[in-house]
Design a protein around this motif. Structure first.
Motif, PDB file in Angstrom:
ATOM      1  N   TRP A 104     -13.479 -32.991 -52.724  1.00 38.05           N
ATOM      2  CA  TRP A 104     -12.994 -33.679 -51.329  1.00 38.05           C
ATOM      3  C   TRP A 104     -13.266 -34.938 -50.764  1.00 38.05           C
ATOM      4  CZ3 TRP A 104     -14.716 -30.123 -46.522  1.00 38.05           C
ATOM      5  CH2 TRP A 104     -13.787 -30.430 -45.511  1.00 38.05           C
ATOM      6  N   VAL A 105     -14.448 -35.445 -51.131  1.00 36.32           N
ATOM      7  CA  VAL A 105     -15.230 -36.549 -50.363  1.00 36.32           C
ATOM      8  C   VAL A 105     -15.142 -37.766 -51.486  1.00 36.32           C
ATOM      9  CG1 VAL A 105     -16.494 -35.284 -48.753  1.00 36.32           C
ATOM     10  CG2 VAL A 105     -17.535 -35.914 -50.881  1.00 36.32           C
ATOM     11  N   VAL A 106     -15.297 -37.444 -52.596  1.00 36.59           N
ATOM     12  CA  VAL A 106     -15.200 -38.566 -53.599  1.00 36.59           C
ATOM     13  C   VAL A 106     -13.670 -38.966 -54.108  1.00 36.59           C
ATOM     14  CG1 VAL A 106     -16.035 -39.305 -55.886  1.00 36.59           C
ATOM     15  CG2 VAL A 106     -17.435 -37.929 -54.606  1.00 36.59           C
ATOM     16  N   GLN A 107     -13.497 -40.346 -53.624  1.00 38.80           N
ATOM     17  CA  GLN A 107     -12.272 -40.985 -53.902  1.00 38.80           C
ATOM     18  C   GLN A 107     -11.671 -41.049 -55.327  1.00 38.80           C
ATOM     19  OE1 GLN A 107      -9.978 -41.143 -51.174  1.00 38.80           O
ATOM     20  NE2 GLN A 107     -11.796 -40.183 -50.217  1.00 38.80           N
ATOM     21  N   GLU A 108     -12.799 -41.339 -56.034  1.00 40.29           N
ATOM     22  CA  GLU A 108     -12.381 -41.687 -57.454  1.00 40.29           C
ATOM     23  C   GLU A 108     -12.279 -40.385 -58.443  1.00 40.29           C
ATOM     24  OE1 GLU A 108     -15.658 -44.065 -59.159  1.00 40.29           O
ATOM     25  OE2 GLU A 108     -16.904 -42.104 -59.249  1.00 40.29           O
ATOM     26  N   GLY A 109     -11.598 -40.374 -59.512  1.00 38.02           N
ATOM     27  CA  GLY A 109     -11.182 -39.056 -60.140  1.00 38.02           C
ATOM     28  C   GLY A 109     -12.256 -38.672 -60.969  1.00 38.02           C
ATOM     29  N   LEU A 110     -12.442 -37.232 -61.165  1.00 39.67           N
ATOM     30  CA  LEU A 110     -13.591 -36.428 -61.695  1.00 39.67           C
ATOM     31  C   LEU A 110     -13.526 -36.760 -63.160  1.00 39.67           C
ATOM     32  CD1 LEU A 110     -16.242 -34.836 -61.700  1.00 39.67           C
ATOM     33  CD2 LEU A 110     -14.529 -32.962 -61.476  1.00 39.67           C
ATOM     34  N   THR A 111     -14.273 -37.510 -63.884  1.00 40.19           N
ATOM     35  CA  THR A 111     -14.251 -37.750 -65.351  1.00 40.19           C
ATOM     36  C   THR A 111     -15.098 -36.437 -66.086  1.00 40.19           C
ATOM     37  OG1 THR A 111     -16.335 -39.100 -65.517  1.00 40.19           O
ATOM     38  CG2 THR A 111     -14.113 -40.149 -65.024  1.00 40.19           C
ATOM     39  N   THR A 112     -14.911 -36.163 -67.365  1.00 39.64           N
ATOM     40  CA  THR A 112     -15.669 -35.428 -67.969  1.00 39.64           C
ATOM     41  C   THR A 112     -17.104 -35.558 -68.059  1.00 39.64           C
ATOM     42  OG1 THR A 112     -13.743 -34.701 -69.527  1.00 39.64           O
ATOM     43  CG2 THR A 112     -15.810 -34.252 -70.461  1.00 39.64           C
ATOM     44  N   HIS A 113     -17.292 -36.933 -68.257  1.00 40.41           N
ATOM     45  CA  HIS A 113     -18.632 -37.449 -68.044  1.00 40.41           C
ATOM     46  C   HIS A 113     -19.409 -37.118 -66.793  1.00 40.41           C
ATOM     47  CE1 HIS A 113     -22.270 -39.921 -68.882  1.00 40.41           C
ATOM     48  NE2 HIS A 113     -22.123 -40.477 -67.825  1.00 40.41           N
ATOM     49  N   ASP A 114     -18.638 -37.296 -65.816  1.00 41.66           N
ATOM     50  CA  ASP A 114     -19.561 -36.950 -64.472  1.00 41.66           C
ATOM     51  C   ASP A 114     -19.539 -35.503 -64.418  1.00 41.66           C
ATOM     52  OD1 ASP A 114     -19.584 -39.489 -63.516  1.00 41.66           O
ATOM     53  OD2 ASP A 114     -17.532 -39.647 -63.112  1.00 41.66           O
ATOM     54  N   PHE A 115     -18.377 -34.639 -64.590  1.00 36.84           N
ATOM     55  CA  PHE A 115     -18.513 -33.089 -64.798  1.00 36.84           C
ATOM     56  C   PHE A 115     -19.740 -32.597 -65.612  1.00 36.84           C
ATOM     57  CE2 PHE A 115     -17.772 -29.079 -66.435  1.00 36.84           C
ATOM     58  CZ  PHE A 115     -17.092 -28.407 -65.410  1.00 36.84           C
ATOM     59  N   LEU A 116     -20.120 -33.292 -66.687  1.00 29.78           N
ATOM     60  CA  LEU A 116     -21.034 -32.681 -67.535  1.00 29.78           C
ATOM     61  C   LEU A 116     -22.573 -33.107 -67.044  1.00 29.78           C
ATOM     62  CD1 LEU A 116     -19.667 -33.470 -71.045  1.00 29.78           C
ATOM     63  CD2 LEU A 116     -19.774 -31.196 -69.792  1.00 29.78           C
ATOM     64  N   ILE A 117     -22.568 -34.304 -66.417  1.00 30.13           N
ATOM     65  CA  ILE A 117     -23.830 -34.886 -65.762  1.00 30.13           C
ATOM     66  C   ILE A 117     -24.250 -33.798 -64.623  1.00 30.13           C
ATOM     67  CG2 ILE A 117     -24.783 -36.269 -64.079  1.00 30.13           C
ATOM     68  CD1 ILE A 117     -23.562 -38.581 -65.716  1.00 30.13           C
ATOM     69  N   SER A 118     -23.051 -33.299 -63.740  1.00 29.60           N
ATOM     70  CA  SER A 118     -23.421 -32.362 -62.862  1.00 29.60           C
ATOM     71  C   SER A 118     -23.942 -31.016 -63.298  1.00 29.60           C
ATOM     72  CB  SER A 118     -22.097 -32.088 -61.848  1.00 29.60           C
ATOM     73  OG  SER A 118     -22.587 -31.358 -60.795  1.00 29.60           O
ATOM     74  N   LEU A 119     -23.264 -30.580 -64.410  1.00 29.33           N
ATOM     75  CA  LEU A 119     -23.447 -29.418 -65.023  1.00 29.33           C
ATOM     76  C   LEU A 119     -24.766 -29.319 -65.612  1.00 29.33           C
ATOM     77  CD1 LEU A 119     -22.864 -26.413 -66.054  1.00 29.33           C
ATOM     78  CD2 LEU A 119     -21.661 -27.728 -68.000  1.00 29.33           C
ATOM     79  N   PHE A 120     -25.049 -30.525 -66.462  1.00 31.50           N
ATOM     80  CA  PHE A 120     -26.444 -30.568 -67.212  1.00 31.50           C
ATOM     81  C   PHE A 120     -27.662 -30.556 -66.059  1.00 31.50           C
ATOM     82  CE2 PHE A 120     -24.135 -32.238 -71.243  1.00 31.50           C
ATOM     83  CZ  PHE A 120     -23.836 -30.902 -71.788  1.00 31.50           C
ATOM     84  N   SER A 121     -27.488 -31.327 -65.289  1.00 30.60           N
ATOM     85  CA  SER A 121     -28.612 -31.557 -64.236  1.00 30.60           C
ATOM     86  C   SER A 121     -28.773 -30.090 -63.409  1.00 30.60           C
ATOM     87  CB  SER A 121     -28.090 -32.562 -63.130  1.00 30.60           C
ATOM     88  OG  SER A 121     -26.964 -32.341 -62.558  1.00 30.60           O
ATOM     89  N   HIS A 122     -27.853 -29.410 -63.328  1.00 30.22           N
ATOM     90  CA  HIS A 122     -28.138 -28.157 -62.583  1.00 30.22           C
ATOM     91  C   HIS A 122     -28.889 -27.130 -63.633  1.00 30.22           C
ATOM     92  CE1 HIS A 122     -25.512 -29.278 -59.436  1.00 30.22           C
ATOM     93  NE2 HIS A 122     -26.167 -28.648 -58.453  1.00 30.22           N
ATOM     94  N   ALA A 123     -28.303 -27.352 -64.854  1.00 30.86           N
ATOM     95  CA  ALA A 123     -29.055 -26.464 -65.991  1.00 30.86           C
ATOM     96  C   ALA A 123     -30.323 -26.828 -66.281  1.00 30.86           C
ATOM     97  CB  ALA A 123     -28.124 -26.628 -67.100  1.00 30.86           C
ATOM     98  N   ILE A 124     -30.707 -28.073 -66.007  1.00 26.12           N
ATOM     99  CA  ILE A 124     -32.316 -28.790 -66.257  1.00 26.12           C
ATOM    100  C   ILE A 124     -33.021 -27.963 -65.004  1.00 26.12           C
ATOM    101  CG2 ILE A 124     -33.528 -30.578 -66.080  1.00 26.12           C
ATOM    102  CD1 ILE A 124     -31.333 -32.028 -67.647  1.00 26.12           C
ATOM    103  N   VAL A 125     -32.443 -28.107 -63.720  1.00 23.91           N
ATOM    104  CA  VAL A 125     -33.256 -27.572 -62.605  1.00 23.91           C
ATOM    105  C   VAL A 125     -33.250 -26.025 -62.760  1.00 23.91           C
ATOM    106  CG1 VAL A 125     -33.024 -26.890 -60.355  1.00 23.91           C
ATOM    107  CG2 VAL A 125     -32.213 -29.130 -61.191  1.00 23.91           C
ATOM    108  N   ALA A 126     -32.571 -25.296 -63.521  1.00 26.61           N
ATOM    109  CA  ALA A 126     -32.695 -24.020 -63.683  1.00 26.61           C
ATOM    110  C   ALA A 126     -33.730 -23.727 -64.657  1.00 26.61           C
ATOM    111  CB  ALA A 126     -31.353 -23.365 -64.019  1.00 26.61           C
ATOM    112  N   ALA A 127     -33.744 -24.442 -65.679  1.00 25.28           N
ATOM    113  CA  ALA A 127     -34.702 -24.424 -66.950  1.00 25.28           C
ATOM    114  C   ALA A 127     -36.088 -24.666 -66.134  1.00 25.28           C
ATOM    115  CB  ALA A 127     -34.353 -25.225 -67.992  1.00 25.28           C
ATOM    116  N   LEU A 128     -36.293 -25.609 -65.616  1.00 20.77           N
ATOM    117  CA  LEU A 128     -37.594 -25.920 -65.037  1.00 20.77           C
ATOM    118  C   LEU A 128     -38.033 -24.921 -64.275  1.00 20.77           C
ATOM    119  CD1 LEU A 128     -36.998 -29.809 -64.456  1.00 20.77           C
ATOM    120  CD2 LEU A 128     -38.214 -28.794 -66.301  1.00 20.77           C
TER     121      LEU A 128
END
Length: 237
Positions: free
Chosen positions: A122-146
């Motif tokens: 909604w607020v980010v103007q640039e397109g969502l790349t696979t890399h950005d998607f995976l960073i968000s996914l992995f960062s939340h996974a790391i938080v969960a693991a910790l």
């Protein structure tokens, strides 16, 4: 184990504590979305990832409340003497409770990830790349693991204190810890460490942190198991 786990999930399903999952998960992306809309900012996906700061800041108290509630519920309701006389090993009850807390942490992080992506679109103007998607996914996974690795610590404190309050106090104490240890910029470094471990920017080695927290997990899991299984059956009555 399946029956005990189902019973724990049923009790959680009928408690108000379950509302902490959507509240805790969506508070950060919603707050940053409102801030971006008010300021008229147009962040990049890399800048948008900074909203993880608020999520990581809130999770110690959020997850300690969940752990304390699930672990110490019978002590506070004075029903522990009944629970421990059921025809199941006491360790089964503790493991089931820990699994339930793990599920709540994973659910919270997954919902936060979903909210991050949806509000980001909604607020980010640039397109969502696979890399950005995976960073968000992995960062939340790391938080969960910790934070999953900290469950036995909160469980031990709840068992010894026979209440969820000690775990909540420890969770509250964890919030300012990075500021106290390393100053105001240290918390941002913690978040940047998580994001870099997820693949954003310069790579970082997360294994030392996982080994330390993994050791704490095993130590407090063992201690919690011993204390819980040796508890007087009339504790909390």
């Amino acid at each position: 184990m399946n029956k005990v786990l189902a019973a724990e999930l049923y009790k959680l399903k009928h408690s108000m504590i379950l509302w902490l999952i959507p509240i805790g998960a969506l508070l950060s992306p919603v707050t940053h979305t409102v801030s971006a809309l008010i300021s008229g900012a147009s962040p990049t996906w890399e800048e948008w990832a900074s909203h993880l700061i608020l999520f990581v800041l809130l999770t110690p108290i959020l997850f300690s409340i969940m752990t304390g509630y699930v672990i110490a519920r019978e002590y506070q309701h004075n029903t522990i003497n009944n629970v421990l006389t059921y025809p199941y090993a006491r360790l089964t009850f503790l493991i089931a409770k820990i699994i339930v807390v793990m599920m709540t942490i994973v659910a919270t992080c997954l919902l936060s990830f979903g909210g991050s992506v949806l509000f980001g679109l909604w607020v980010v103007q640039e397109g969502l790349t696979t890399h950005d998607f995976l960073i968000s996914l992995f960062s939340h996974a790391i938080v969960a693991a910790l934070y999953i690795l900290l469950i036995p610590l909160w469980a031990f404190i709840s068992i010894v204190g026979k209440s969820n309050i000690p775990a909540v106090i420890v969770g509250l104490a964890m919030i300012p810890a990075p500021f106290i240890i390393g100053g105001s910029g240290n918390f941002n470094r913690v978040v940047q460490f998580i994001l870099r471990a997820a693949g954003m920017g310069k790579p970082v080695n997360i294994w030392p942190s996982l080994i330390i927290l993994g050791s704490l997990f095993l130590i407090f899991l063992l201690i919690s198991s011993l204390v819980y299984t040796k508890s007087d059956v009339h504790s909390g009555s």
